[in-house]
Each structure stands twice: as C-alpha cells, then as structure tokens.
Design a protein around this motif. Structure first.
Motif, PDB file in Angstrom:
ATOM      1  N   ALA A  18      45.684  30.609  50.635  1.00  0.00           N
ATOM      2  CA  ALA A  18      44.345  31.015  50.202  1.00  0.00           C
ATOM      3  C   ALA A  18      43.849  32.179  51.059  1.00  0.00           C
ATOM      4  O   ALA A  18      43.281  33.139  50.535  1.00  0.00           O
ATOM      5  N   ALA A  19      44.089  32.116  52.359  1.00  0.00           N
ATOM      6  CA  ALA A  19      43.677  33.205  53.257  1.00  0.00           C
ATOM      7  C   ALA A  19      44.441  34.484  52.932  1.00  0.00           C
ATOM      8  O   ALA A  19      43.867  35.578  52.925  1.00  0.00           O
ATOM      9  N   ARG A  20      45.736  34.363  52.634  1.00  0.00           N
ATOM     10  CA  ARG A  20      46.540  35.534  52.293  1.00  0.00           C
ATOM     11  C   ARG A  20      46.084  36.148  50.969  1.00  0.00           C
ATOM     12  O   ARG A  20      45.973  37.366  50.830  1.00  0.00           O
ATOM     13  N   LEU A  21      45.776  35.297  49.978  1.00  0.00           N
ATOM     14  CA  LEU A  21      45.279  35.808  48.701  1.00  0.00           C
ATOM     15  C   LEU A  21      43.931  36.504  48.886  1.00  0.00           C
ATOM     16  O   LEU A  21      43.659  37.534  48.261  1.00  0.00           O
ATOM     17  N   TYR A  22      43.110  35.958  49.747  1.00  0.00           N
ATOM     18  CA  TYR A  22      41.828  36.593  50.061  1.00  0.00           C
ATOM     19  C   TYR A  22      42.069  37.981  50.670  1.00  0.00           C
ATOM     20  O   TYR A  22      41.439  38.961  50.280  1.00  0.00           O
ATOM     21  N   ARG A  23      42.992  38.050  51.641  1.00  0.00           N
ATOM     22  CA  ARG A  23      43.298  39.346  52.264  1.00  0.00           C
ATOM     23  C   ARG A  23      43.846  40.327  51.234  1.00  0.00           C
ATOM     24  O   ARG A  23      43.487  41.512  51.232  1.00  0.00           O
ATOM     25  N   LEU A  24      44.707  39.846  50.334  1.00  0.00           N
ATOM     26  CA  LEU A  24      45.251  40.709  49.282  1.00  0.00           C
ATOM     27  C   LEU A  24      44.121  41.255  48.413  1.00  0.00           C
ATOM     28  O   LEU A  24      44.063  42.459  48.128  1.00  0.00           O
ATOM     29  N   ASP A  60      43.447  33.582  36.777  1.00  0.00           N
ATOM     30  CA  ASP A  60      42.785  34.555  35.894  1.00  0.00           C
ATOM     31  C   ASP A  60      42.172  35.715  36.680  1.00  0.00           C
ATOM     32  O   ASP A  60      41.125  36.243  36.336  1.00  0.00           O
ATOM     33  N   ILE A  61      42.859  36.097  37.769  1.00  0.00           N
ATOM     34  CA  ILE A  61      42.488  37.282  38.545  1.00  0.00           C
ATOM     35  C   ILE A  61      43.541  38.329  38.225  1.00  0.00           C
ATOM     36  O   ILE A  61      44.726  38.128  38.496  1.00  0.00           O
ATOM     37  N   LYS A  62      43.106  39.422  37.630  1.00  0.00           N
ATOM     38  CA  LYS A  62      44.051  40.426  37.151  1.00  0.00           C
ATOM     39  C   LYS A  62      44.275  41.532  38.177  1.00  0.00           C
ATOM     40  O   LYS A  62      43.335  42.108  38.709  1.00  0.00           O
ATOM     41  N   VAL A  63      45.560  41.798  38.425  1.00  0.00           N
ATOM     42  CA  VAL A  63      45.982  42.915  39.258  1.00  0.00           C
ATOM     43  C   VAL A  63      46.832  43.801  38.359  1.00  0.00           C
ATOM     44  O   VAL A  63      47.776  43.327  37.724  1.00  0.00           O
ATOM     45  N   THR A  64      46.488  45.078  38.290  1.00  0.00           N
ATOM     46  CA  THR A  64      47.207  46.007  37.431  1.00  0.00           C
ATOM     47  C   THR A  64      48.067  46.945  38.271  1.00  0.00           C
ATOM     48  O   THR A  64      47.889  47.047  39.484  1.00  0.00           O
ATOM     49  N   THR A  66      49.811  51.027  38.302  1.00  0.00           N
ATOM     50  CA  THR A  66      49.737  52.345  37.691  1.00  0.00           C
ATOM     51  C   THR A  66      50.941  52.518  36.779  1.00  0.00           C
ATOM     52  O   THR A  66      51.888  51.723  36.827  1.00  0.00           O
ATOM     53  N   SER A  67      50.938  53.565  35.962  1.00  0.00           N
ATOM     54  CA  SER A  67      52.002  53.746  34.968  1.00  0.00           C
ATOM     55  C   SER A  67      53.390  53.816  35.608  1.00  0.00           C
ATOM     56  O   SER A  67      54.362  53.363  35.029  1.00  0.00           O
ATOM     57  N   ASP A  68      53.488  54.356  36.804  1.00  0.00           N
ATOM     58  CA  ASP A  68      54.792  54.416  37.472  1.00  0.00           C
ATOM     59  C   ASP A  68      55.023  53.207  38.385  1.00  0.00           C
ATOM     60  O   ASP A  68      56.001  53.161  39.116  1.00  0.00           O
ATOM     61  N   GLU A  69      54.120  52.240  38.331  1.00  0.00           N
ATOM     62  CA  GLU A  69      54.175  51.011  39.128  1.00  0.00           C
ATOM     63  C   GLU A  69      54.256  51.278  40.629  1.00  0.00           C
ATOM     64  O   GLU A  69      54.793  50.488  41.389  1.00  0.00           O
ATOM     65  N   ALA A  70      53.700  52.427  41.049  1.00  0.00           N
ATOM     66  CA  ALA A  70      53.722  52.770  42.465  1.00  0.00           C
ATOM     67  C   ALA A  70      52.533  52.171  43.214  1.00  0.00           C
ATOM     68  O   ALA A  70      52.581  52.007  44.419  1.00  0.00           O
ATOM     69  N   ARG A  71      51.467  51.863  42.479  1.00  0.00           N
ATOM     70  CA  ARG A  71      50.256  51.324  43.114  1.00  0.00           C
ATOM     71  C   ARG A  71      49.730  50.120  42.339  1.00  0.00           C
ATOM     72  O   ARG A  71      49.848  50.049  41.135  1.00  0.00           O
ATOM     73  N   TYR A  72      49.114  49.221  43.095  1.00  0.00           N
ATOM     74  CA  TYR A  72      48.510  48.018  42.525  1.00  0.00           C
ATOM     75  C   TYR A  72      47.009  48.110  42.710  1.00  0.00           C
ATOM     76  O   TYR A  72      46.533  48.590  43.736  1.00  0.00           O
ATOM     77  N   ALA A  73      46.264  47.630  41.697  1.00  0.00           N
ATOM     78  CA  ALA A  73      44.809  47.694  41.751  1.00  0.00           C
ATOM     79  C   ALA A  73      44.215  46.412  41.183  1.00  0.00           C
ATOM     80  O   ALA A  73      44.786  45.781  40.294  1.00  0.00           O
ATOM     81  N   LEU A  74      43.077  46.053  41.702  1.00  0.00           N
ATOM     82  CA  LEU A  74      42.336  44.909  41.196  1.00  0.00           C
ATOM     83  C   LEU A  74      41.613  45.345  39.925  1.00  0.00           C
ATOM     84  O   LEU A  74      40.927  46.361  39.921  1.00  0.00           O
ATOM     85  N   ALA A  75      41.823  44.605  38.846  1.00  0.00           N
ATOM     86  CA  ALA A  75      41.120  44.893  37.589  1.00  0.00           C
ATOM     87  C   ALA A  75      39.787  44.175  37.645  1.00  0.00           C
ATOM     88  O   ALA A  75      39.740  42.956  37.645  1.00  0.00           O
ATOM     89  N   GLY A  76      38.710  44.907  37.737  1.00  0.00           N
ATOM     90  CA  GLY A  76      37.389  44.293  37.838  1.00  0.00           C
ATOM     91  C   GLY A  76      36.865  44.380  39.251  1.00  0.00           C
ATOM     92  O   GLY A  76      37.421  45.053  40.117  1.00  0.00           O
ATOM     93  N   GLU A  77      35.775  43.673  39.467  1.00  0.00           N
ATOM     94  CA  GLU A  77      35.074  43.707  40.749  1.00  0.00           C
ATOM     95  C   GLU A  77      35.642  42.678  41.726  1.00  0.00           C
ATOM     96  O   GLU A  77      36.032  41.581  41.318  1.00  0.00           O
ATOM     97  N   LEU A  78      35.640  43.031  43.004  1.00  0.00           N
ATOM     98  CA  LEU A  78      36.114  42.129  44.047  1.00  0.00           C
ATOM     99  C   LEU A  78      35.323  40.829  44.049  1.00  0.00           C
ATOM    100  O   LEU A  78      35.900  39.739  44.149  1.00  0.00           O
ATOM    101  N   ASP A  80      33.851  39.279  41.629  1.00  0.00           N
ATOM    102  CA  ASP A  80      34.263  38.429  40.505  1.00  0.00           C
ATOM    103  C   ASP A  80      35.589  37.739  40.807  1.00  0.00           C
ATOM    104  O   ASP A  80      35.783  36.567  40.476  1.00  0.00           O
ATOM    105  N   ALA A  81      36.511  38.472  41.433  1.00  0.00           N
ATOM    106  CA  ALA A  81      37.812  37.887  41.794  1.00  0.00           C
ATOM    107  C   ALA A  81      37.631  36.788  42.836  1.00  0.00           C
ATOM    108  O   ALA A  81      38.241  35.715  42.735  1.00  0.00           O
ATOM    109  N   LEU A  82      36.782  37.031  43.827  1.00  0.00           N
ATOM    110  CA  LEU A  82      36.558  36.027  44.877  1.00  0.00           C
ATOM    111  C   LEU A  82      35.914  34.772  44.308  1.00  0.00           C
ATOM    112  O   LEU A  82      36.156  33.666  44.803  1.00  0.00           O
ATOM    113  N   ALA A  83      35.118  34.914  43.260  1.00  0.00           N
ATOM    114  CA  ALA A  83      34.489  33.748  42.627  1.00  0.00           C
ATOM    115  C   ALA A  83      35.526  32.860  41.944  1.00  0.00           C
ATOM    116  O   ALA A  83      35.284  31.671  41.738  1.00  0.00           O
TER     117      ALA A  83
END
Length: 130
Positions: A18-24, A60-64, A66-78, A80-83
């Motif tokens: 849980a702590a690691r997911l929070y840090r991520l 149901d926390i979405k991480v997207t 980029t098209s070249d899969e070089a970067r990861y991003a949180l879809a939505g607000e932080l 909302d994800a923490l909730a």
C-alpha cells in the motif's frame, strides 16, 4: 468482456505494498514519468512494477502510457486515485475505532457505519461468538 468493478475496501494490501502504491501514485501525480525513473525510485524490478500496475487497475485506478510506451501517467487527478487506494489495517481496537468515528465528516460517518456493521452483525443484533 468488461472488467468487474472492485470495492477498494474489499481489496487487501500489505502495509508495504500500500505504501509503495501510494509512492507510485504520488510520483505519477505531477505528470508522466519514465519506467526507469519509477523503477529506481520505487526500488522495483520490471515484474514487480507491472504487478503494481495491475493492482492499481484492479482498484480502478488508471495509469496510461504514451504512444511509444516510454512514459507512464496517472489518468485523472491524484486525489481521486488516492480515494480509491485502500488503507491497510491500522490495528485499531474497537474502543479506538469508536473514538475515531465520533466526528461529523464523511470519513467519520463511513468509519461509524463500518464499526456499527461489525458490532451489530449481519442480522442487526449484537455480534456473538458462535
């Protein structure tokens, strides 16, 4: 076939995970990050990283990516994800839980409902050992 929606409270996480997911999530909150950066900061191997991404999807926390899969991003607000990220069992006793449930915020009401459900049992009466 659609994904089955899972109640975050029903998902059990160890304190470490849980702590690691929070840090991520907090690393992804400001914007897209490379996988290498995330692996170094989280001290994870690639397999563990993908397992954590799957755990977030289950919640149901979405991480997207980029098209070249070089970067990861949180879809939505932080926030909302923490909730959606469940908090691991804090090891409270019933008296502590009752004390924490005394407030009037939504979080207090949620805790009070869970405490009352626990204390009253499935049939509405006092929970008695069988």
């Amino acid at each position: 076939m659609g994904r089955k929606k899972v109640d975050a409270a029903a998902v059990s996480l160890t304190s470490l995970r849980a702590a690691r997911l929070y840090r991520l999530l907090t690393l992804l909150g400001p914007g897209p990050q490379t996988r290498g950066f995330l692996l170094r900061r989280l001290k994870l191997d690639v397999r563990g990283f993908y397992r954590d991404l799957e755990a977030l999807r289950t919640l149901d926390i979405k991480v997207t990516t980029t098209s070249d899969e070089a970067r990861y991003a949180l879809a939505g607000e932080l926030d909302d994800a923490l909730a959606k990220l469940p908090f691991p069992d804090p090891g409270l006793n019933v008296r502590d839980a009752l004390e924490l449930a005394k407030g009037s915020t939504a979080a207090h009401r949620k805790l009070k409902q869970r405490v009352n459900s626990f204390l009253n049992g499935p049939r509405g009466g006092p929970n008695k050992p069988r």
